[in-house]
Design an enzyme around this catalytic site. Structure first.
Site, PDB file in Angstrom:
ATOM      1  N   GLU A  30       9.008   3.296 -15.334  1.00  0.00           N
ATOM      2  CA  GLU A  30       9.585   2.414 -14.888  1.00  0.00           C
ATOM      3  C   GLU A  30       8.583   1.297 -14.345  1.00  0.00           C
ATOM      4  O   GLU A  30       7.124   1.580 -14.271  1.00  0.00           O
ATOM      5  CB  GLU A  30      10.360   2.682 -13.622  1.00  0.00           C
ATOM      6  CG  GLU A  30       9.499   3.447 -12.220  1.00  0.00           C
ATOM      7  CD  GLU A  30      10.510   4.092 -11.530  1.00  0.00           C
ATOM      8  OE1 GLU A  30      10.198   4.150 -10.339  1.00  0.00           O
ATOM      9  OE2 GLU A  30      11.432   4.913 -12.037  1.00  0.00           O
ATOM     10  N   LYS A  32       5.748  -1.107 -12.572  1.00  0.00           N
ATOM     11  CA  LYS A  32       5.323  -1.301 -10.913  1.00  0.00           C
ATOM     12  C   LYS A  32       5.268  -2.622 -10.608  1.00  0.00           C
ATOM     13  O   LYS A  32       4.578  -3.328 -10.968  1.00  0.00           O
ATOM     14  CB  LYS A  32       3.510  -0.705 -11.402  1.00  0.00           C
ATOM     15  CG  LYS A  32       2.885  -0.835 -10.045  1.00  0.00           C
ATOM     16  CD  LYS A  32       1.469  -0.411 -10.388  1.00  0.00           C
ATOM     17  CE  LYS A  32       0.657  -0.078  -8.954  1.00  0.00           C
ATOM     18  NZ  LYS A  32       0.824  -1.317  -8.162  1.00  0.00           N
ATOM     19  N   ARG A  53       4.001   0.720   4.414  1.00  0.00           N
ATOM     20  CA  ARG A  53       3.246   1.948   4.011  1.00  0.00           C
ATOM     21  C   ARG A  53       1.832   2.231   4.928  1.00  0.00           C
ATOM     22  O   ARG A  53       1.712   3.321   5.362  1.00  0.00           O
ATOM     23  CB  ARG A  53       2.813   1.895   2.576  1.00  0.00           C
ATOM     24  CG  ARG A  53       2.011   3.194   2.157  1.00  0.00           C
ATOM     25  CD  ARG A  53       1.619   3.242   0.802  1.00  0.00           C
ATOM     26  NE  ARG A  53       0.944   2.044   0.250  1.00  0.00           N
ATOM     27  CZ  ARG A  53       0.988   1.652  -0.923  1.00  0.00           C
ATOM     28  NH1 ARG A  53       1.548   2.433  -1.851  1.00  0.00           N
ATOM     29  NH2 ARG A  53       0.214   0.497  -1.513  1.00  0.00           N
ATOM     30  N   GLU A  90       9.840  -1.161  -2.983  1.00  0.00           N
ATOM     31  CA  GLU A  90       9.124  -2.356  -2.792  1.00  0.00           C
ATOM     32  C   GLU A  90       9.654  -3.542  -2.542  1.00  0.00           C
ATOM     33  O   GLU A  90      10.935  -3.789  -3.322  1.00  0.00           O
ATOM     34  CB  GLU A  90       8.349  -2.499  -4.330  1.00  0.00           C
ATOM     35  CG  GLU A  90       7.234  -3.181  -4.537  1.00  0.00           C
ATOM     36  CD  GLU A  90       5.873  -2.467  -4.088  1.00  0.00           C
ATOM     37  OE1 GLU A  90       4.877  -2.908  -4.220  1.00  0.00           O
ATOM     38  OE2 GLU A  90       5.926  -1.023  -4.233  1.00  0.00           O
ATOM     39  N   LYS A 209       5.982   8.935 -14.567  1.00  0.00           N
ATOM     40  CA  LYS A 209       5.987   9.984 -13.695  1.00  0.00           C
ATOM     41  C   LYS A 209       6.932  11.221 -14.238  1.00  0.00           C
ATOM     42  O   LYS A 209       7.731  10.989 -14.992  1.00  0.00           O
ATOM     43  CB  LYS A 209       6.681   9.602 -12.323  1.00  0.00           C
ATOM     44  CG  LYS A 209       8.077   8.996 -12.231  1.00  0.00           C
ATOM     45  CD  LYS A 209       8.574   8.697 -10.927  1.00  0.00           C
ATOM     46  CE  LYS A 209       7.974   7.442 -10.265  1.00  0.00           C
ATOM     47  NZ  LYS A 209       8.413   7.004  -9.091  1.00  0.00           N
ATOM     48  N   LYS A 233      -1.616   0.326 -15.923  1.00  0.00           N
ATOM     49  CA  LYS A 233      -2.035  -1.068 -15.437  1.00  0.00           C
ATOM     50  C   LYS A 233      -2.017  -2.054 -16.611  1.00  0.00           C
ATOM     51  O   LYS A 233      -2.680  -1.514 -17.654  1.00  0.00           O
ATOM     52  CB  LYS A 233      -3.140  -1.394 -14.439  1.00  0.00           C
ATOM     53  CG  LYS A 233      -2.925  -0.447 -13.101  1.00  0.00           C
ATOM     54  CD  LYS A 233      -2.044  -0.980 -12.207  1.00  0.00           C
ATOM     55  CE  LYS A 233      -2.364  -2.239 -11.557  1.00  0.00           C
ATOM     56  NZ  LYS A 233      -3.357  -2.225 -10.553  1.00  0.00           N
TER      57      LYS A 233
END
Length: 250
Positions: A30, A32, A53, A90, A209, A233
């Site tokens: 998914e 980032k 966080r 997020e 993941k 990334k």
């Protein structure tokens, strides 16, 4: 943890297979999101706390500001809600909202933001929730941290389905993939890298993941990073720039 090359991703997969003693585990992929990590706590279906966080143990209480974000439900859409639900996700500012905010600030002679992530973070940390309410902010959940045992799901994909059924935004389905095949996962990563400029929000990579929650629990964490996930990334965006002046100060 971050990976910047295919070799680093391959090493991550090799360690997963080694620790689980399996071959070709099912992965969930998914986006980032390039935003601000937030933890939402619902008690008996009602949003009671929102925190950044922070250092992983202590974050900032931004509950009042988060309550102004229309994408985040104040109450879960379920008749018999769980006693406790902690969702991690997020908060981000869409590109259109970022451009509008900067144009308004520039017209008023106020400071503009460097990027949507900074704009989202600045909006969430406003002392006046009314200011946050005027900003265009979105939220996407990426995991469940706490949940009553009766509602626990066996896979990450089913967790996201459960959250979506309760009215909590989850990553767009056309930006997600489940696969055992690393060649397919790598191809999807390349497709998303091409699609990235067209998306209404900023992403800076793809998170890979392990899909099975039981396998995630076996793999566990290293410090603040999960062993069962890695962020592949994207290369940094590059553009030419012009140095207009240099000020020398002593």
């Amino acid at each position: 943890a971050n990976a910047f090359t295919d070799d680093e991703v391959e090493e991550f997969v090799r360690k997963i297979e080694e620790r689980l003693e399996v071959t070709d585990p099912l992965f969930s992929v998914e986006p980032k999101f390039d935003g601000l990590a937030i933890s939402l706590t619902y008690i008996d279906g009602v949003l009671t706390q929102a925190a950044t966080r922070g250092d992983g143990a202590t974050g900032e209480d931004v509950t009042q500001n988060v309550r102004t974000i229309r994408a985040i439900p104040l109450r879960l859409s379920v008749e018999n809600p769980p006693e406790t639900l902690e969702v991690r996700g997020e908060v981000l500012m869409p590109k259109a909202g970022f451009e509008k905010l900067n144009a308004e600030n520039e017209a008023k002679g106020e400071k503009t933001f460097a990027n949507p992530r900074n704009a989202a973070a600045g909006s969430l940390r406003q002392l006046d929730a009314k200011v946050t309410a005027k900003r265009t902010l979105r939220f996407f959940a990426y995991s469940i941290a706490q949940l009553d045992e009766a509602y626990v799901q066996v896979t990450h994909g089913l967790e996201l389905d459960l959250l979506a059924s309760w009215g909590i935004p989850t990553p767009p389905r056309d930006c997600c993939l489940q696969s055992h095949d690393m060649a397919q996962i790598n191809q999807f990563y390349e497709q998303m890298a091409i699609k990235r400029p067209e998306l209404p929000f900023d992403i800076d990579g793809m998170v890979i993941k392990v899909n099975a929650i039981a396998e995630q629990e076996v793999l566990g964490f290293v410090s603040r990073a999960p062993r069962f996930a890695i962020a592949h990334k994207f290369p940094a965006e590059e553009a030419p720039t012009l140095v207009e002046a240099i000020d020398v100060q002593i």
